[in-house]
Write a protein that holds these residues in place. Structure first.
Motif, PDB file in Angstrom:
ATOM      1  N   VAL A 176     -12.200  80.096 -13.890  1.00 59.95           N
ATOM      2  CA  VAL A 176     -12.036  81.191 -13.132  1.00 59.95           C
ATOM      3  C   VAL A 176     -13.474  82.094 -13.257  1.00 59.95           C
ATOM      4  N   MET A 177     -14.106  82.274 -12.431  1.00 61.78           N
ATOM      5  CA  MET A 177     -15.377  82.938 -12.503  1.00 61.78           C
ATOM      6  C   MET A 177     -15.691  84.201 -11.729  1.00 61.78           C
ATOM      7  N   GLU A 178     -15.768  85.441 -12.474  1.00 64.40           N
ATOM      8  CA  GLU A 178     -15.652  86.680 -11.971  1.00 64.40           C
ATOM      9  C   GLU A 178     -17.122  86.849 -11.252  1.00 64.40           C
ATOM     10  N   LEU A 179     -16.929  87.618 -10.045  1.00 61.56           N
ATOM     11  CA  LEU A 179     -18.412  87.889  -9.623  1.00 61.56           C
ATOM     12  C   LEU A 179     -19.207  88.976 -10.436  1.00 61.56           C
ATOM     13  N   GLY A 180     -20.460  88.254 -10.548  1.00 59.14           N
ATOM     14  CA  GLY A 180     -21.425  88.794 -11.501  1.00 59.14           C
ATOM     15  C   GLY A 180     -21.457  88.098 -12.803  1.00 59.14           C
ATOM     16  N   GLU A 181     -20.810  87.194 -13.097  1.00 62.86           N
ATOM     17  CA  GLU A 181     -20.893  86.477 -14.333  1.00 62.86           C
ATOM     18  C   GLU A 181     -22.424  85.721 -14.056  1.00 62.86           C
ATOM     19  N   GLY A 182     -22.879  85.418 -15.243  1.00 66.57           N
ATOM     20  CA  GLY A 182     -24.002  84.644 -15.391  1.00 66.57           C
ATOM     21  C   GLY A 182     -23.805  83.126 -15.778  1.00 66.57           C
ATOM     22  N   TRP A 183     -24.793  82.579 -16.439  1.00 66.12           N
ATOM     23  CA  TRP A 183     -24.719  81.269 -16.677  1.00 66.12           C
ATOM     24  C   TRP A 183     -23.734  80.682 -17.808  1.00 66.12           C
ATOM     25  N   GLU A 184     -23.567  81.458 -18.809  1.00 66.26           N
ATOM     26  CA  GLU A 184     -22.972  81.076 -20.116  1.00 66.26           C
ATOM     27  C   GLU A 184     -21.478  80.290 -19.846  1.00 66.26           C
ATOM     28  N   GLU A 230     -10.758  63.742 -11.470  1.00 68.42           N
ATOM     29  CA  GLU A 230     -11.569  64.136 -12.632  1.00 68.42           C
ATOM     30  C   GLU A 230     -12.370  65.224 -12.208  1.00 68.42           C
ATOM     31  N   ALA A 231     -12.400  65.732 -11.202  1.00 72.50           N
ATOM     32  CA  ALA A 231     -13.261  66.827 -10.554  1.00 72.50           C
ATOM     33  C   ALA A 231     -12.909  68.155 -11.490  1.00 72.50           C
ATOM     34  N   LYS A 232     -13.967  68.844 -11.289  1.00 64.56           N
ATOM     35  CA  LYS A 232     -13.497  70.304 -12.107  1.00 64.56           C
ATOM     36  C   LYS A 232     -13.375  71.421 -10.880  1.00 64.56           C
ATOM     37  N   VAL A 233     -12.740  72.526 -11.050  1.00 63.84           N
ATOM     38  CA  VAL A 233     -12.419  73.146 -10.028  1.00 63.84           C
ATOM     39  C   VAL A 233     -13.023  74.824 -10.674  1.00 63.84           C
ATOM     40  N   ILE A 234     -13.833  75.522  -9.766  1.00 63.75           N
ATOM     41  CA  ILE A 234     -14.237  76.672 -10.017  1.00 63.75           C
ATOM     42  C   ILE A 234     -13.733  77.922  -8.991  1.00 63.75           C
ATOM     43  N   LEU A 235     -13.009  78.596  -9.601  1.00 68.22           N
ATOM     44  CA  LEU A 235     -12.355  79.763  -8.622  1.00 68.22           C
ATOM     45  C   LEU A 235     -13.248  80.864  -8.945  1.00 68.22           C
ATOM     46  N   LEU A 253     -20.053  79.150 -17.122  1.00 66.82           N
ATOM     47  CA  LEU A 253     -20.226  78.161 -16.156  1.00 66.82           C
ATOM     48  C   LEU A 253     -20.937  76.810 -16.738  1.00 66.82           C
ATOM     49  N   CYS A 254     -22.132  77.009 -17.601  1.00 68.04           N
ATOM     50  CA  CYS A 254     -22.724  75.956 -18.301  1.00 68.04           C
ATOM     51  C   CYS A 254     -21.862  75.349 -19.296  1.00 68.04           C
ATOM     52  N   LYS A 255     -21.168  76.098 -19.901  1.00 69.37           N
ATOM     53  CA  LYS A 255     -20.303  75.567 -21.192  1.00 69.37           C
ATOM     54  C   LYS A 255     -19.024  74.697 -20.442  1.00 69.37           C
ATOM     55  N   PHE A 256     -18.607  75.147 -19.203  1.00 69.96           N
ATOM     56  CA  PHE A 256     -17.629  74.563 -18.503  1.00 69.96           C
ATOM     57  C   PHE A 256     -17.884  73.241 -17.797  1.00 69.96           C
TER      58      PHE A 256
END
Length: 222
Positions: free
Chosen positions: A176-184, A87-92, A186-189
Motif C-alpha cells: 500500500v503506497m501513499e501518495l508522496g512516498e519515495g523509493w524506500e 507470483e505477481a506483486k500488487v501495488i495499491l 517500493l524498492c524494499k518490496f
C-alpha cells in the motif's frame, strides 16, 4: 514480455504516472493509460472487451510487451490478473478520498466533459478509446456529469475499492503506497536497489491539463 510481475491496484489520480516512471526506472516495462496515446498499435477496444469478458481474455496477448501494468483500465481486472499471474506483486496507490475526488474532478472528469458524448459516436475517430475510458473509469461515474455529482457515492466507491484490494490480495504480495512516498518502501518490496535519482513527481493537475490540452487541440476540442 508478459507474464506480469507487477499489477497496479490503485485508481487513477493516486500517483500512478509517477509510479509508472519509477517502475520503468527500476527496469520494468510498464503499461499505463498514457500508453494509448503514445503507441497507436495498442487497440483500446481490446481492453474494452476485456472489461466486458475478463474470464475470456488472453492476458498474455493483451500485455505482451509489458511486465508491469498499473492505472485504469488494468485496475478493473486486478483479480483476474492475479489469478493468471499468481507470483505477481500488487501495488495499491492511495490518497485521501477528499484529495482524490478533487484531483479527479479537475482532470479526468473535466477532460471528459470536453468530449461530450463522442464515446457514443462510432463515427468519431477516437470512439474506441473514449468508450474504453468511459467504462474503465468506475463504470462511467468519472466521465459522466450527472453521476459524478454524487460526491458521497463516488468517494465511497473509491474507498470500497481500496478495502476490496486489501481483502483480496495476500498481504505478502501487497504494497500500500501513499501518495508522496519515495523509493524506500517500493524498492524494499520489489527487492531493488534505491536509485540515486529522486523519486518521480509528475502528472500533477497542471501537468495533466497541459498534456491533454495539446491532445484535445489536435482532435479539435477546445
Amino acid at each position: 514480455m508478459a507474464p506480469l510481475k507487477i499489477i497496479g491496484g490503485g485508481y487513477g489520480r493516486t500517483g500512478t504516472d509517477s509510479l509508472r516512471i519509477a517502475l520503468d526506472t527500476l527496469g520494468y516495462k510498464t503499461f499505463h493509460m498514457k500508453r494509448f496515446w503514445e503507441d497507436p498499435t495498442i487497440n483500446p477496444d481490446d481492453f474494452y472487451q476485456a472489461q466486458l469478458n475478463p474470464k475470456d481474455t488472453d492476458w498474455d496477448t493483451l500485455y505482451k510487451d509489458h511486465d508491469a501494468a498499473i492505472d485504469w483500465p488494468t485496475v478493473n481486472f486486478y483479480q483476474e490478473l492475479l489469478e493468471r499471474y499468481p507470483e505477481a506483486k500488487v501495488i495499491l496507490t492511495v490518497r485521501s478520498a477528499d484529495s482524490w475526488y478533487e484531483s479527479i474532478k479537475n482532470t479526468i472528469h473535466k477532460n471528459a466533459l470536453l468530449r461530450g458524448d463522442s464515446w457514443r459516436d462510432p463515427a468519431h475517430e477516437r470512439h474506441l478509446y473514449y468508450r474504453m475510458v468511459y467504462y474503465a473509469c468506475m463504470d462511467g461515474f468519472v466521465c459522466d456529469a450527472e453521476k459524478f455529482q454524487d460526491e458521497k457515492l463516488v468517494k465511497k466507491m473509491y474507498l470500497d475499492h481500496i478495502d476490496q484490494v486489501k481483502l483480496h490480495v495476500p498481504k505478502d504480495q501487497l504494497l500500500v503506497m501513499e501518495l508522496g512516498e519515495g523509493w524506500e518502501n517500493l524498492c524494499k518490496f520489489l527487492n531493488k536497489d534505491v536509485p540515486s535519482t529522486p523519486y518521480p513527481k509528475t502528472n500533477s493537475t497542471s501537468d495533466f491539463k497541459q498534456y491533454f490540452k495539446s491532445k484535445n487541440e489536435q482532435l479539435g476540442f477546445v
